[in-house]
Structure formats: C-alpha cells, structure tokens
Design a protein around this motif. Sequence first.
Motif, PDB file in Angstrom:
ATOM      1  N   ALA A 109      68.534 -41.567 -50.572  1.00 55.13           N
ATOM      2  CA  ALA A 109      67.428 -41.592 -51.527  1.00 55.13           C
ATOM      3  C   ALA A 109      66.136 -42.104 -50.913  1.00 55.13           C
ATOM      4  O   ALA A 109      65.048 -41.880 -51.421  1.00 55.13           O
ATOM      5  N   ARG A 110      66.277 -42.827 -49.826  1.00 57.43           N
ATOM      6  CA  ARG A 110      65.087 -43.398 -49.162  1.00 57.43           C
ATOM      7  C   ARG A 110      64.534 -42.478 -48.077  1.00 57.43           C
ATOM      8  O   ARG A 110      63.564 -42.820 -47.408  1.00 57.43           O
ATOM      9  N   ILE A 111      65.251 -41.376 -47.820  1.00 56.49           N
ATOM     10  CA  ILE A 111      64.788 -40.488 -46.746  1.00 56.49           C
ATOM     11  C   ILE A 111      63.980 -39.352 -47.359  1.00 56.49           C
ATOM     12  O   ILE A 111      64.435 -38.688 -48.295  1.00 56.49           O
ATOM     13  N   VAL A 112      62.814 -39.143 -46.832  1.00 61.79           N
ATOM     14  CA  VAL A 112      61.945 -38.092 -47.390  1.00 61.79           C
ATOM     15  C   VAL A 112      61.615 -37.047 -46.324  1.00 61.79           C
ATOM     16  O   VAL A 112      61.837 -37.257 -45.140  1.00 61.79           O
ATOM     17  N   ALA A 122      70.486 -36.642 -40.620  1.00 62.80           N
ATOM     18  CA  ALA A 122      69.693 -37.755 -40.082  1.00 62.80           C
ATOM     19  C   ALA A 122      70.483 -39.056 -40.156  1.00 62.80           C
ATOM     20  O   ALA A 122      70.477 -39.863 -39.221  1.00 62.80           O
ATOM     21  N   ILE A 126      71.697 -41.563 -37.058  1.00 64.39           N
ATOM     22  CA  ILE A 126      71.455 -43.013 -36.970  1.00 64.39           C
ATOM     23  C   ILE A 126      72.769 -43.762 -36.773  1.00 64.39           C
ATOM     24  O   ILE A 126      72.888 -44.673 -35.963  1.00 64.39           O
ATOM     25  N   GLN A 228      62.878 -51.256 -31.928  1.00 65.60           N
ATOM     26  CA  GLN A 228      63.216 -50.060 -32.718  1.00 65.60           C
ATOM     27  C   GLN A 228      64.547 -50.268 -33.461  1.00 65.60           C
ATOM     28  O   GLN A 228      64.717 -49.821 -34.593  1.00 65.60           O
ATOM     29  N   PHE A 229      65.468 -50.971 -32.781  1.00 65.17           N
ATOM     30  CA  PHE A 229      66.761 -51.213 -33.430  1.00 65.17           C
ATOM     31  C   PHE A 229      66.610 -52.149 -34.617  1.00 65.17           C
ATOM     32  O   PHE A 229      67.292 -51.996 -35.629  1.00 65.17           O
ATOM     33  N   CYS A 231      64.066 -52.359 -36.496  1.00 61.07           N
ATOM     34  CA  CYS A 231      63.471 -51.543 -37.561  1.00 61.07           C
ATOM     35  C   CYS A 231      64.564 -50.740 -38.283  1.00 61.07           C
ATOM     36  O   CYS A 231      64.658 -50.724 -39.509  1.00 61.07           O
ATOM     37  N   LEU A 232      65.404 -50.126 -37.481  1.00 63.39           N
ATOM     38  CA  LEU A 232      66.480 -49.280 -38.005  1.00 63.39           C
ATOM     39  C   LEU A 232      67.488 -50.103 -38.815  1.00 63.39           C
ATOM     40  O   LEU A 232      67.881 -49.739 -39.931  1.00 63.39           O
ATOM     41  N   PHE A 235      66.093 -51.365 -42.044  1.00 61.03           N
ATOM     42  CA  PHE A 235      66.017 -50.285 -43.028  1.00 61.03           C
ATOM     43  C   PHE A 235      67.361 -50.123 -43.743  1.00 61.03           C
ATOM     44  O   PHE A 235      67.432 -50.040 -44.976  1.00 61.03           O
ATOM     45  N   GLU A 242      68.766 -54.047 -51.603  1.00 58.74           N
ATOM     46  CA  GLU A 242      68.004 -53.698 -52.809  1.00 58.74           C
ATOM     47  C   GLU A 242      68.869 -52.914 -53.791  1.00 58.74           C
ATOM     48  O   GLU A 242      68.795 -53.101 -54.999  1.00 58.74           O
TER      49      GLU A 242
ATOM     50  N   CYS B 567      57.387 -48.242 -37.767  1.00 58.20           N
ATOM     51  CA  CYS B 567      57.497 -47.672 -36.423  1.00 58.20           C
ATOM     52  C   CYS B 567      58.081 -46.256 -36.467  1.00 58.20           C
ATOM     53  O   CYS B 567      58.627 -45.820 -37.473  1.00 58.20           O
ATOM     54  N   ILE B 569      60.719 -43.661 -34.467  1.00 56.19           N
ATOM     55  CA  ILE B 569      61.837 -43.677 -33.526  1.00 56.19           C
ATOM     56  C   ILE B 569      62.163 -42.244 -33.103  1.00 56.19           C
ATOM     57  O   ILE B 569      62.256 -41.349 -33.941  1.00 56.19           O
ATOM     58  N   PHE B 584      62.052 -40.032 -36.331  1.00 57.03           N
ATOM     59  CA  PHE B 584      62.074 -40.642 -37.666  1.00 57.03           C
ATOM     60  C   PHE B 584      60.917 -41.632 -37.772  1.00 57.03           C
ATOM     61  O   PHE B 584      60.745 -42.471 -36.876  1.00 57.03           O
ATOM     62  N   PHE B 586      59.382 -44.676 -39.863  1.00 59.15           N
ATOM     63  CA  PHE B 586      59.690 -45.691 -40.875  1.00 59.15           C
ATOM     64  C   PHE B 586      58.375 -46.212 -41.455  1.00 59.15           C
ATOM     65  O   PHE B 586      57.548 -46.763 -40.734  1.00 59.15           O
ATOM     66  N   ASN B 589      59.443 -48.774 -47.158  1.00 60.31           N
ATOM     67  CA  ASN B 589      60.906 -48.763 -47.209  1.00 60.31           C
ATOM     68  C   ASN B 589      61.442 -47.326 -47.209  1.00 60.31           C
ATOM     69  O   ASN B 589      62.514 -47.052 -47.697  1.00 60.31           O
ATOM     70  N   ARG B 590      60.666 -46.441 -46.666  1.00 60.49           N
ATOM     71  CA  ARG B 590      61.075 -45.030 -46.584  1.00 60.49           C
ATOM     72  C   ARG B 590      61.228 -44.591 -45.135  1.00 60.49           C
ATOM     73  O   ARG B 590      60.541 -45.093 -44.246  1.00 60.49           O
ATOM     74  N   MET B 591      62.116 -43.621 -44.959  1.00 61.55           N
ATOM     75  CA  MET B 591      62.243 -43.031 -43.633  1.00 61.55           C
ATOM     76  C   MET B 591      61.841 -41.557 -43.735  1.00 61.55           C
ATOM     77  O   MET B 591      62.427 -40.812 -44.504  1.00 61.55           O
ATOM     78  N   HIS B 592      60.846 -41.171 -42.949  1.00 62.45           N
ATOM     79  CA  HIS B 592      60.358 -39.787 -42.979  1.00 62.45           C
ATOM     80  C   HIS B 592      60.953 -39.015 -41.811  1.00 62.45           C
ATOM     81  O   HIS B 592      60.957 -39.496 -40.693  1.00 62.45           O
TER      82      HIS B 592
END
Lengths: 501, 595
Positions: A109-112, A122, A126, A228-229, A231-232, A235, A242, B567, B569, B584, B586, B589-592
Amino acid sequence: MYPSDYKPAKQIPLQSYLFGHRIQDSQTKYEYLIEFLQVAISPKAVEYNNKHYDCMFPVNEEHCDNRMQYYPVSRIGLKRFVFFPKSKLDGKAAVDKKAYEECLKALEARIVNGNTSQIKNALLIIQNLLNGFSAVNQNRSWFDQNMLPVCPEVILPEGMGIKSWRQGMTFQQCDPDIDSKFDFKKYTYMCRGGEVYYLHLLNAINQFPEYKELIEKRIREMITSFPQFSCLCNFVQDTWDEFMAVSPEDKKTLSKDLGAIPTSFEVRNKYTLEELENFLNSKCHPFEKMETFANGLILQMLRMMYLSASTEKSSNCWLIDVNCKGYENTEIKKAAISAFKRNEETISTYLYDGLDADKPEWVANNGDEVKTIKAAADDSYRLFRKLGKSLGIIIPNTGTGMRFSLSEDIVKFLVLSIIPPKHMITLDEFMDLLHEHFGMVIGAAQYRKEMANNMLPPISDLSFMEENKNAFSEKLKECGFLRDLSDATSIVENPYDKEEE
Amino acid sequence: MNDFISYLNSTNNIGGNSTGSLAEAQVKSPFYDSVKVERRVGTTISEEVKTGNYRSYILTGHAGDGKTSILVQVLKSLGLLGAGEGLEIEKEYEHFFYVKDMSEIPEQNQVELLRRTLSAPQRGKTGLLISNTGPLLKSFTTLAKDKKTEEGLPFEAEDRIELQSTILTQLDRNEDKEITVAGYNFVLVNIARVDNVSFATKILSRIIELELWGACESCAVADKCPMCCNRNLLVQHFERVSAFIDNYYRYLFENDKRMTIRQMVGQISYGITGNLTCEKVLDSMLKEPQFTFNFANLFFGYRGLGIDKNSTQIKGIQHIQTLGLDGIALDVDYRLFVNHDYSFFPADIRTIIEELSQKSRKHFQVVEETTEAFSNQQARTARIRKAIRRFYLVFGVGTQDYPIEDIFNQIYGSNYVDYKKMITSVQPSSMIRKFQNVVFNALYIKNTGFLPASSSENLLPLTLRREDEVYQSVLLVLGEVNKSDIKIITEKIVNQLEDADEKYEIYIQLKDEKFKISLPMIKYFNDLIDGAVTSNNNPALTHGIASLDTLLLEQYGDVNPEPGEDCEISVIVNTTHGQKIKRFDFNGNRMHLVD
C-alpha cells in the motif's frame, strides 16, 4: 569479577566464573560480532542508581562496580519480512504467517507508481537484497536468523519464538504480543560471547580512556557506511509499526542484563586496544573490515581466555605450525601437537583449581564434581577448539593431531592489528610482536624465549623452527603482506591507508 | 684451452668452484672488465665526487646484486683502484670514504662506522657504506636511541617501529631522494629494487664477445665442442635468444621473482657450458653434443631429454622448471608435433630437431596400450615434445600466422606483450583503449557477475558484494562509473638510481587518485573476463583489488543520504533473462518505483 560487585542471582557455573558470563558453542563467528555491536549501540544503564548512557563505552566508575543493563531494539517486523519466506518450516507459527502477509499488504500500500505485479516484484527484490546479507547460512527458524551488520537497524537481538507461546495466538492489530511475545533471554545463538567481548573492551577503555573516542568513531563509521540499508529497513519497520498501531503505553522496552567477566582478562586490555586502533584505522572496504573484525574479535577473546588460565608454570603460549603448502614439516607438527595438549592441560588444571577453591558450593549447584568439570570443559577448551577451528587457527578440522596454525583470514587480522596502516616492519619484529601480543611462537627466537622460562621443552636443534619461519614468510607472501626486501630481510607491511581523522 | 670457460663455470654454484661469483674475487679476475656492466648509481656517485657534491650513500641489496661491483666502479672511475688491487674493509681517501661490508665489522664498531659515513660530507667527502639490512637497522636504532637519550627523552616501542618503517619504506620504494634519520641526511639505495632486467642482454653480448673465445679458434675439437657451438649459435641468433631471455627475466621481475645479476650470469653461463670443461670435451666422446648440451636445453636445466638435477641449484633454472614453460601448449603444437613441420626453426637448429624427430620415429613401435612399453613410449614422446618446445621458445622463427610476440603471450598470459610495451615505451591511444577495455570488463564482471551486455555498455555499476560463497540475487548499487572516467595512464619513472633507460608505470587514474596496475593484476583481470577465477583465488591480489574497490567507491560512490533523509536506491537484479537495474525512490513514507 568485572564489574566488581557482580552478584549473580544464583550460583553461576564454574566456566562462567572462570571465563566470563558466559559463552557457549552454538554461537557462530558473525554472531559474536553482531552481539557485541548490539550491546555497543544500545542505550545502557545502571539500574540501581538509574544512571543512563547513550554512548558505546561509558567511562565512569559507577558501572565498573555495578552490573549494567542494555536496551536493544527488537524490530521483529523487519526480521519477519526478511527471513520468514526462506526459513525453516518448523518455526512458522500461523500468527506469524498472518503477520507476514499483513506486513506485505501494508508495504504494498505504500508503494506507488506501479501495477500490482510490479509492486509485488519490487517487494521481492527488497526481500532478496536484504536476505543476501544473511549472517548465518544455516537452516534456522526465521526469528533465529541474523543479518550482517550492514547498518545499525539490522543489528538485532535474539528473540526465540517459543512454540507453546505462539501456537495459540491469533493475529490482531494493536496487539503488542505479536512482536514482543518472544523469549529474548534464551541465548540459543547469541550466547553472550559478544557481551563478554564488550565487557572486556569496556573494562579496557575505562583503564585507558584515551582510546574511547577513536574506537567509538571507527565502529560507528563501519556500521553506518551504507545508509541506503537504514533507509530501506526503516521503511519496512516504520510501515509495519504504523500498521500495527500498538499504543505507546503497551509497547515493551526490551531490557537485557550484562554479565560479568573475570578480572584476569585485564592483562590483555592494552593489547586489545592497540590492536583495535591499528585495525580500525586501516582504510579497507567496510565489508572487508566487518569480516576481518569478526575473526579478530574471536582471536582476541581466545587469547584472553588462554591467558587467564596461564600460570607461573605455563605461559600457555601457542606453538604455531604454520603448515604452508610446500613447507610442511613433521618436526614442527609433532612439537605443535604436544604443545597444544599442554595448552589444554593448563586449562583443565585451571578448571580443577577453580573448583577446588570453592568446591562445596559448585558441587551443591551442579550435582557432582564430574558433572561440574564436564560442563566446564564443554564450555571452555572444547568450545575453544570449535572456535579455533572456525577461524582456522586450530587444525585439522576433524581427526587427531590438533594444533595451532594460521589461516589466511587470521593472518590478515594479525597484520592489520599489529602494524599501523601504511607502515612496514621486519619479519623478525613482526614475529616478536605476535609473541608479545598473542603468545604465538613461530620462529626459533620466540621458542628460545619460552624455553628459557621453562614454558616449552628444551630442544638443542631449533632448525625446524627456522623452517617454520620460512613457511610463515611464504604464507605472508601469498597473502600479499610480505616482500623480500634485500639480503635476508623481509618486510611485513600493512598496505592499507589510514582512515581519515 | 680457454680459461674463460673455467671463469664461466665458476659463476654458478654447481660444483665446488663458485669463486667467480664472488665480487671480491671478480675484482682481481682478468675477465672482470670484459663482462662487467656499468651501474647508473655508480656513475652518479663518482660524478658527484668529481664535482664536489659530497653526500652520504648507504647501499643495500641481495647477495649478488652487484653492491661491491658498484664500489669498484666508483673507485676505478675516481682512479683509486689499480688493476689487480683488492678492497679493504674500510678506507678513507681525500674526498671519498667507504665501508665495504658492515657485516664484516665487529658489532660494537658498526655504529661508529655508520656515523663516520653519515658525517662524511661534513669532512668534505662522499661516504659510501655497504650493508645488509639487519645490521643497518640495528645500528640506526642505536643512533636514534642515543639521540633521544641526549635529548633526555625515552625511546619507546612506537619510536622503534616508526624508525624501522621509515627505513624500510625507503628501501622498498628506492626513491632517489635523501632521507633524514636521527638528524642525518643520506641517500639509501636498495639495489634489490632496481630494475636490472636489461642487463641480461648486455651480459649475454659480453660473454659471447670474440676476444673471449679467441683461444677456441685453434682448438682441434672446436667443431664438436658444445660450448663453442652454443657460443656460435648465440652469435648467430643473438636477437632471438636475447628476446627470450629478456622476456623470461622480465616476467620473473614483474611477478616479484627478481633475479640478481649474479643469478643471471650463472644461468646464462650454465646455458653455454653446462659446466663442461675443455678437458672433458677433449677427453671424452660426448653423445649427440649438439642436442644434449644445446643452450636451449641447458638454460632450462636439461641435458638432452632429461633434467639435470644439480642444475636446479641455479635460481633461474629452478624458476623456469616451476613455471613449466616447455609444458605449456602452444598454437604451433599441431604443426610441430602432428605435421612435423620444422620450418619454424632456423636452418642450423632445424637439422638438430629433424635428427631428433627421425630418431624418435625410427624407434617407434606399435605396442599394446596396456603394456609398460606403451607408457614408456608415451613418456618419451612427451619428453621429446617438451624438448622441441624448448628449442622453439629459444630459437623459433616467427611467421605471419605464428608471430614471435604470440609465443610470449601464450606462455606468460594474453596481455603480457602489451604490458611490456606499456612499461617500456610510450604507446598509442589504441593500446591504452585496449587496456581500458580489459579493466572495464573485468571490473564489470566482478561487480555484477556478468560481462557487459554489449560493447557499447559504458556504465560500470559499483555494487556491494559478499566475497564468500553466499549467492546474492540482488545487488545494491553504491555508485556508477563512466567507462571514460576509468583512464589508463603511464608515467615515466624518473630516478637516477634506476638502470633502465626508459621505464613507465601503468595506473588507473580515478579523478585525482591513481591505482598502480601490475602484470599479475592484468593477468587476474583477463582470468576474470575468461571466467577462470573467483576473487578469492589469489589472496595476494585480493586486497589490491579490494583497495581498488574502495578507491572507486570513494571517488564515484553516490553521496550517502543523511540519517532520516529521503533517498534513492538502485539495485541490480540477476534474473534468468539477464540483468535488470531497478530504482526505488523513498520519499516520506512512500516508496516510488522509478523506471
């Protein structure tokens, strides 16, 4: 013991009293490093006076006298996301399966900017990326797995998913038990080996505080090289947190007790710090550094433990059979085998002496003397064998004729930790320093020193030790650390630049 | 009788007499001036003395590297050493002071002599001290310690390591600059670090000079004497043989197996004489002398088809046998061994090979495959083939289909000849591009596991890879480098201590930083491209390569986001359909998903 007023809740086993509270054999090489880092980066406190510390190694007399607690972050959602699909079937409780599926949905739901298939793909990417940094290549349950310390967020404590606890659970949002009803004090794979090393380093830094800043800085740099890790991972975990929406008052803070180590480890304090300073100052790839650190940490611990068992009659030095291909020598092999036996006898004597000092209590606690000694032997020299073999400093891997040797990985740590970056010393000097730091006997000069103190049997013809030195020189050359300079002089070099100040 | 033969035989350590290899004995030898080679460091020192530019020199190096010969060269150039005159342990002249060998001096006097050498310029003279590294380090430690004590300071373990490191670093780099230790300025020269490969050809040409072989002209058995024949062969095919010798020593040098001048002289001399003597040749009937004692066999440590076990005492022979050069398959093998086409040899060598081949075919018998006779015959055939290869490597003539350069690439690695050209002369941009391609492709496969999909691929992803056996199907990309940013450059070595006329070093230039490339590294890159190795197969190279990884990352890595910052990635995904790069982004709170 260190901390000085350490009072265990119940009588601790003999081995813990003698070698630190406590290490066991199921912990793998990387798990020592991960556990150590976990303690280092967690907030800490001395509970009795409510004193809190955020730095890695607080320099303060309070915690030298009082047992400490540390508060790691469990990030169960992240662990489940990374390891659940590719783990042992046995540990997959229905509640976790559901939690995992919900986590995927929340993340989707958070991936656009993609269709369903692209989004699912995707997430798989990850997952595979993170899973590629799994620290232990064993068939374990998902909650027992660990990642290499590529960022602070993946340095996680062990939480055992007890079957009986989790089988009856049903998944529900806001339920704090979904992520917290794990046994965080089981010590199955993180068996306090890293804690013992942390305490040793804490003790050392409190004795020589001038090292604190540098060591903390370098360790932090090592684990934050790949943001980067972070960040990932954030996320994934933040999305999960949440989604779960556990109220702050229901959230449980994880607290773990740090054990204690014997004060006899202090003899290595200065050496450990000098070695770490040189090693951490060497500018190698952060990933390479982690791997070498994992090896070096165990080597330092092993030496520390051998040293604490040493007596006036035995320095517990390590007679090394270098065993380089093409330079094998039966005389050094025989001498190293018999020296190794004496090493183990010294530890065994140390166990018996420890038992004799406080016999009735130990026996009362463990049933009988034989059981006490057997358990202590299992957790000391038998464990040291296993650890030594995993590092390649004890050969062969199976069968008789055990003796000390040197693997390429350990040679790397030795060079980087003994020689400052971009410095060169002679091979003779290097062997002398290895003897001073790790009790390693490689050439005739070191053998003579030990022989003069009656620590090694007298031998008139030490030509086999010269051959052993030649084998060592060849091994160093093969590893790219040694060059023949001129005439009979070889130089050993730490080829790495110094990390920036 | 030719005394020069005895001299040649005394230059190697097989047999009892190796006096010719000792510098001090050489000084007095009548042949010394005929075979000696001038060293640049010797010329520099004598020129400085002549012009009154007095300095202190300390000379160190392997036994046999020519340290004493440099002293002799200086003394002779300054007119301070007469013919047949020997050297003393130490001697002070008006403008020159020398110490022949510090290890010959009692330990308690060594520091004093070191002091005298270092303070020579203050006395209006140049000081030259020859020493092994061990006593030198010890004496310098005492000097430094004394100085600290004078200043009222302690001499700690770190001081000792620092001092050692300063001296050893200079000995390793061998820069032609003065260094300062314990308050003294001096030039520290390590002869063992000087590129001496070019001397091999010079030595060879000196050894075969006519005047040294004049005595053989009147010898009754000159025609059948293998030593004479070898000398004549070398005169006849000098260019070709010296190309082989030069390349062989070059290969050893570039692989950290440098030969000393004494070792080269020993191997070349043995290649000519096989330690035979004039008496032996006169008194005995040698069997097939032209083949058995041919230079091509002796240089490899063979007498005919068999190995002469004693010859492995000669370092160069030991190396050549370990490398197994005559066992490496060549492109020309089929023509030589199946077609028996010996047109690749000059006429005089062809005769020898044809005789060998005919004899072998004459003795060939059809035997049962399971019998011992069969395996003996197989082994003999293999030995003959190796012998033919030895002759081909040393004397073989190049053709359009089988050029000489290719031979060296076949035995020393596919980019060997190009590498040699790059380090010995300025090369055109096409050659530079060739090296750039090798480096780019090797780094590409190392970073991604695959070769670039096409030759137009110009972007090298820098990935985070594990070096252990764990498979990573997705790799994190930490940065990207454009192919044009991986510049290959060569830099001329400017060093007055070096003997080579023109020598270059090859580097990968990455912005302001340089990374030196060695021959083993080029071979490793080629092996990577051929899929022959994994990164851990050669630990000596592993940290060299790891340093390159670190450097690439440092120069071309993406700027790391600050903690909590958004960031992007990039990852490389290995699929059954090849590789895909996914990005990707970020944000909040979304990942594009970025395409």
